[in-house]
Design an enzyme around this catalytic site. Structure first.
Site, short mmCIF file in Angstrom:
data_model
loop_
_atom_site.label_atom_id
_atom_site.label_comp_id
_atom_site.label_asym_id
_atom_site.label_seq_id
_atom_site.Cartn_x
_atom_site.Cartn_y
_atom_site.Cartn_z
N HIS A 98 0.80 -1.23 0.00
CA HIS A 98 0.00 0.00 0.00
C HIS A 98 0.83 1.28 0.00
CE1 HIS A 98 0.99 -0.08 4.26
NE2 HIS A 98 0.59 1.16 4.35
C1 UD1 Z 1 -2.02 5.68 6.10
C2 UD1 Z 1 -0.66 6.18 6.57
C3 UD1 Z 1 0.37 5.09 6.38
C4 UD1 Z 1 -0.07 3.80 7.02
C5 UD1 Z 1 -1.45 3.41 6.50
C6 UD1 Z 1 -1.94 2.17 7.21
C7 UD1 Z 1 -0.38 8.60 6.28
C8 UD1 Z 1 0.35 9.65 5.53
N1 UD1 Z 1 -0.20 7.35 5.84
O1 UD1 Z 1 -1.90 5.47 4.70
O2 UD1 Z 1 1.58 5.48 6.96
O3 UD1 Z 1 0.85 2.78 6.68
O4 UD1 Z 1 -2.35 4.49 6.76
O5 UD1 Z 1 -3.11 1.69 6.67
O6 UD1 Z 1 -1.05 8.91 7.23
N2 UD1 Z 1 -9.27 4.74 2.15
C9 UD1 Z 1 -10.48 4.09 2.18
N3 UD1 Z 1 -11.03 3.78 3.39
C10 UD1 Z 1 -10.43 4.08 4.56
C11 UD1 Z 1 -9.19 4.75 4.53
C12 UD1 Z 1 -8.62 5.06 3.33
O7 UD1 Z 1 -11.05 3.79 1.15
O8 UD1 Z 1 -10.98 3.76 5.62
C13 UD1 Z 1 -8.65 5.05 0.84
C14 UD1 Z 1 -9.01 6.39 0.29
O9 UD1 Z 1 -9.12 6.27 -1.07
C15 UD1 Z 1 -7.79 7.22 0.63
C16 UD1 Z 1 -6.68 6.21 0.55
O10 UD1 Z 1 -7.25 4.98 0.98
O11 UD1 Z 1 -7.63 8.30 -0.22
C17 UD1 Z 1 -5.49 6.55 1.41
O12 UD1 Z 1 -5.87 6.77 2.76
P1 UD1 Z 1 -4.98 7.73 3.69
O13 UD1 Z 1 -5.60 7.85 5.02
O14 UD1 Z 1 -4.64 8.98 2.97
O15 UD1 Z 1 -3.58 7.01 3.83
P2 UD1 Z 1 -3.19 5.45 3.77
O16 UD1 Z 1 -2.67 5.17 2.42
O17 UD1 Z 1 -4.26 4.62 4.34
#
Ligand code: UD1
Length: 370
Positions: free
Chosen positions: A203
């Site tokens: 991821h």
């Molecule tokens: C975040 C952390 C990362 C960690 C990861 C664990 C930051 C910068 N990064 O990354 O260090 O390893 O969490 O999981 O904080 N999304 C969903 N549902 C959710 C959450 C996210 O669909 O419940 C999707 C959305 O499209 C979103 C993308 O995942 O834009 C990324 O989510 P985001 O919270 O920005 O960061 P992660 O990649 O999850």
């Protein structure tokens, strides 16, 4: 005034559970602020249920967005929250956007911050997590360090030594506390997993955000699947790119939805090897004795390489490294994959002993009484 825990993303939940328990045992007044950075039931709720975390006192519902948009929403929401609750201290976890946002807001309001998992460094500022952890440590009154080299990293950045406390790893507290629940046979049946498999999670933005990079990664994952069945629970980030590149259109690839904590670690425990770009999983495989191939150019957790079962690999090195691990050759990440137990104790980094939570609680309560 309460101690306020700020939790936002999946790995935060796993680290907070033992700290909340230990503070409760000392009679501390606590509140939990969920930022809503992770909001899917499979990314959040299931962890609260399985880990016995208290229902959040509030969920700020910030959700997803670009770094600026998400961080801005976090700052605004957390400032209101801290102003209303007047915390005695704010505890932040790990290196996600919720972590730095909470530390920044608390510091500006002159509320002391305790950072759990301080001092880790990849020295790779292209990773958002490295930015988050460096800045969070600068803002923290208490830097609660999981791995001994972290103390030196903090000192090198001018953090006064009195702020750094080497307390061990609360993520491992959670792992050891739940060891009896990681039933590999049950999880195999529940998710129709093959008898022998490699488990993968991917991821990181650097691996999955660019469609061409994601496609190259998928080709190498297919190469892994040619050696052994590949089970891959897919994080929402990167899902579209990995599937567009045909991840599941290859024999032996089993794409799953994100798993809850118990099923996930049970699946890790039963894996012949793990392929990942996660941070926490490098630590969990070290304790479980499962060979781990980390598809990253660097790691903020080098102790998992020196003490544990972890090895860093490039895309090109992945398939040969998995082959070696499966053959259990000497020099492989760890061919033997012993059961957690005596052998696991030899591999265990210092203070990854299941008692980090109580040590953290003690440091915090002492600080608040001074
Ligand atoms: C975040 C952390 C990362 C960690 C990861 C664990 C930051 C910068 N990064 O990354 O260090 O390893 O969490 O999981 O904080 N999304 C969903 N549902 C959710 C959450 C996210 O669909 O419940 C999707 C959305 O499209 C979103 C993308 O995942 O834009 C990324 O989510 P985001 O919270 O920005 O960061 P992660 O990649 O999850």
């Amino acid at each position: 005034a309460p101690i306020v825990h700020v939790l936002g993303a999946r790995p935060n939940f796993v680290k907070a559970a033992p700290v909340i328990d230990a503070l409760r045992a000392l009679g501390a007044e606590q509140a939990v602020v969920h930022t809503g950075q992770h909001y899917d039931a499979r990314m959040s709720e299931v962890f609260f249920d399985e880990l016995g975390l208290p229902e959040p006192d509030v969920n700020l519902g910030v959700g997803s967005g670009g770094h600026a948009e998400q961080t801005a929403a976090l700052l605004v929401g957390l400032e209101k929250e801290f102003t209303g609750r007047s915390p005695a201290l704010v505890i932040v976890y790990g290196d996600v956007n919720s972590t730095i946002a909470a530390a920044l807001v608390a510091a500006k309001l002159q509320i002391p911050v305790a950072h759990v998992e301080a001092g880790l460094r990849s020295f790779d500022m292209s990773m958002p997590e490295e930015v988050n952890r460096r800045l969070t440590d600068q803002l923290s009154a208490l830097c609660l360090v999981t791995s001994p080299e972290g103390v030196g990293h903090l000192a090198a950045e001018g953090v006064p030594v009195a702020r750094a406390h080497f307390v061990g790893n609360p993520m491992i507290d959670t792992l050891l506390a739940n060891l009896g629940k990681f039933d590999t046979d049950r999880v195999r049946e529940a998710h129709a997993l093959p008898g022998r498999y490699v488990l993968a999670t991917m991821h990181r933005p650097a691996n999955v955000d660019d469609p061409e990079t994601a496609a190259a990664l998928v080709r190498h994952l297919h190469g892994v699947a040619d050696l052994a069945d590949l089970v891959i629970p897919v994080h929402p980030r990167g899902r579209a790119n990995l599937l567009a590149a045909g991840l599941d259109e290859h024999d032996g690839v089993h794409v799953l939805e994100p798993l809850g904590y118990i099923d996930f670690i049970a699946a890790v425990r039963g894996a012949a090897a793990v392929v990942t770009d996660s941070g926490g999983l490098q630590e969990e495989t070290t304790i479980l004795g499962v060979p781990c191939l980390t598809v990253r150019p660097n790691t903020e957790r080098p102790i998992t390489v020196t003490h544990g079962t972890n090895r860093l690999v490039t895309f090109e090195e992945l398939v040969p490294a998995v082959r070696k691990s499966l053959e259990g050759e000497p020099g492989s990440a760890n061919g033997s994959a012993p059961e957690p137990g005596r052998a696991a104790a030899d591999r265990r980094p210092p203070l990854w002993d299941g008692h980090a939570g109580p040590r953290i609680a003690e440091v915090i309560m002492r600080y608040l009484s001074e």
